[in-house]
Design a protein around this motif. Structure first.
Motif, short mmCIF file in Angstrom:
data_model
loop_
_atom_site.label_atom_id
_atom_site.label_comp_id
_atom_site.label_asym_id
_atom_site.label_seq_id
_atom_site.Cartn_x
_atom_site.Cartn_y
_atom_site.Cartn_z
N ILE A 51 53.95 49.70 35.46
CA ILE A 51 53.84 50.12 36.85
C ILE A 51 55.23 50.39 37.38
CG2 ILE A 51 53.86 47.72 37.72
CD1 ILE A 51 51.81 48.68 39.86
N SER A 52 55.37 51.45 38.15
CA SER A 52 56.66 51.82 38.73
C SER A 52 57.06 50.82 39.80
CB SER A 52 56.58 53.22 39.31
OG SER A 52 55.64 53.27 40.37
N TRP A 53 58.30 50.93 40.27
CA TRP A 53 58.82 49.96 41.24
C TRP A 53 58.00 49.97 42.53
CZ3 TRP A 53 60.44 51.47 46.05
CH2 TRP A 53 60.64 52.84 46.24
N SER A 54 57.49 51.12 42.90
CA SER A 54 56.74 51.23 44.15
C SER A 54 55.25 50.94 43.96
CB SER A 54 56.89 52.63 44.73
OG SER A 54 56.27 53.58 43.87
N GLY A 55 54.81 50.94 42.73
CA GLY A 55 53.38 50.82 42.47
C GLY A 55 52.66 52.15 42.48
N GLY A 56 53.39 53.22 42.73
CA GLY A 56 52.76 54.52 42.85
C GLY A 56 52.37 55.16 41.54
N SER A 57 52.96 54.68 40.45
CA SER A 57 52.62 55.24 39.13
C SER A 57 52.27 54.12 38.17
CB SER A 57 53.82 56.03 38.58
OG SER A 57 54.12 57.13 39.39
N THR A 58 51.22 54.33 37.43
CA THR A 58 50.80 53.36 36.43
C THR A 58 50.50 54.08 35.11
OG1 THR A 58 48.49 53.51 37.17
CG2 THR A 58 49.84 51.73 38.09
N TYR A 59 50.67 53.36 34.03
CA TYR A 59 50.45 53.91 32.69
C TYR A 59 49.75 52.85 31.85
CZ TYR A 59 54.36 56.60 34.55
OH TYR A 59 55.17 57.35 35.36
N TYR A 60 48.87 53.29 30.98
CA TYR A 60 48.10 52.35 30.17
C TYR A 60 48.03 52.81 28.72
CZ TYR A 60 46.45 50.71 34.70
OH TYR A 60 46.38 50.22 35.98
N ALA A 61 47.95 51.83 27.85
CA ALA A 61 47.63 52.13 26.46
C ALA A 61 46.19 52.63 26.41
CB ALA A 61 47.80 50.88 25.60
N ASP A 62 45.92 53.52 25.47
CA ASP A 62 44.58 54.07 25.36
C ASP A 62 43.55 52.97 25.12
OD1 ASP A 62 45.54 57.13 23.59
OD2 ASP A 62 45.49 56.63 25.73
N SER A 63 43.95 51.92 24.44
CA SER A 63 43.01 50.85 24.08
C SER A 63 42.52 50.06 25.29
CB SER A 63 43.66 49.90 23.07
OG SER A 63 44.84 49.34 23.61
N VAL A 64 43.24 50.12 26.41
CA VAL A 64 42.85 49.34 27.59
C VAL A 64 42.51 50.21 28.79
CG1 VAL A 64 44.32 47.46 26.80
CG2 VAL A 64 45.17 49.03 28.56
N LYS A 65 42.72 51.51 28.66
CA LYS A 65 42.49 52.42 29.78
C LYS A 65 41.03 52.33 30.25
CE LYS A 65 45.02 55.94 29.25
NZ LYS A 65 45.60 57.22 28.77
N GLY A 66 40.86 52.20 31.55
CA GLY A 66 39.52 52.08 32.12
C GLY A 66 39.01 50.66 32.19
N ARG A 67 39.70 49.73 31.52
CA ARG A 67 39.27 48.32 31.53
C ARG A 67 40.30 47.43 32.23
NH1 ARG A 67 38.84 45.56 26.94
NH2 ARG A 67 40.41 46.78 25.82
N PHE A 68 41.58 47.76 32.07
CA PHE A 68 42.65 46.94 32.65
C PHE A 68 43.27 47.67 33.82
CE2 PHE A 68 44.03 44.40 28.59
CZ PHE A 68 42.70 44.03 28.38
N THR A 69 43.75 46.90 34.79
CA THR A 69 44.44 47.47 35.94
C THR A 69 45.71 46.67 36.21
OG1 THR A 69 42.35 48.19 36.95
CG2 THR A 69 44.29 48.09 38.38
N ILE A 70 46.83 47.36 36.27
CA ILE A 70 48.10 46.72 36.62
C ILE A 70 48.38 46.98 38.09
CG2 ILE A 70 49.49 48.73 35.90
CD1 ILE A 70 51.64 46.73 34.96
N SER A 71 48.90 45.96 38.76
CA SER A 71 49.25 46.12 40.17
C SER A 71 50.42 45.20 40.48
CB SER A 71 48.05 45.78 41.08
OG SER A 71 47.65 44.43 40.90
#
Length: 120
Positions: A51-71
């Protein structure tokens, strides 16, 4: 100096949920990107989410995309990883890490890790 302390470890059944937290000390949290990584037994550490410093951008590994959320909550100097629909293959030690401003994808600080175990 910066210290990162993870919490939220646990044992959960497949399909369940868990939320990890990582509390940071030091003055650099709000200007730093944060990441979650994991390492399963006998495997190399792998990227999970960022997650970026502002929280405005997030990135996920394909294996967790749609299941995990970073905030993140910069007022609390804490980053979270909400994990839903957990699978046995998500079992690992999870680490949070900090990439200070200007360091790009270089993570200079790491937590001690917290265990997540998903039973089938």
């Amino acid at each position: 100096q910066v210290q990162l302390v993870e919490s939220g470890e646990g044992l959960v059944q497949a399909g369940g949920s868990l939320r990890l937290s990582c509390a940071a000390s030091g003055r650099t949290f709000s200007s730093s990107a944060m990441g979650w990584f994991r390492q399963a037994p006998g495997k190399e550490r792998e990227f999970v989410a960022r997650i970026s410093w502002s929280g405005g951008s997030t990135y996920y590994a394909d294996s967790v995309k749609g299941r995990f959320t970073i905030s993140r909550d910069n007022a609390k100097s804490t980053v979270y990883l909400q994990m839903n629909s957990l699978k046995p293959e998500d079992t690992a030690v999870y680490y949070c890490a900090m990439a200070p401003a200007g360091r790009g994808f270089e993570y200079d600080y790491w937590g001690q890790g917290t265990q997540v175990t998903v039973s089938s």
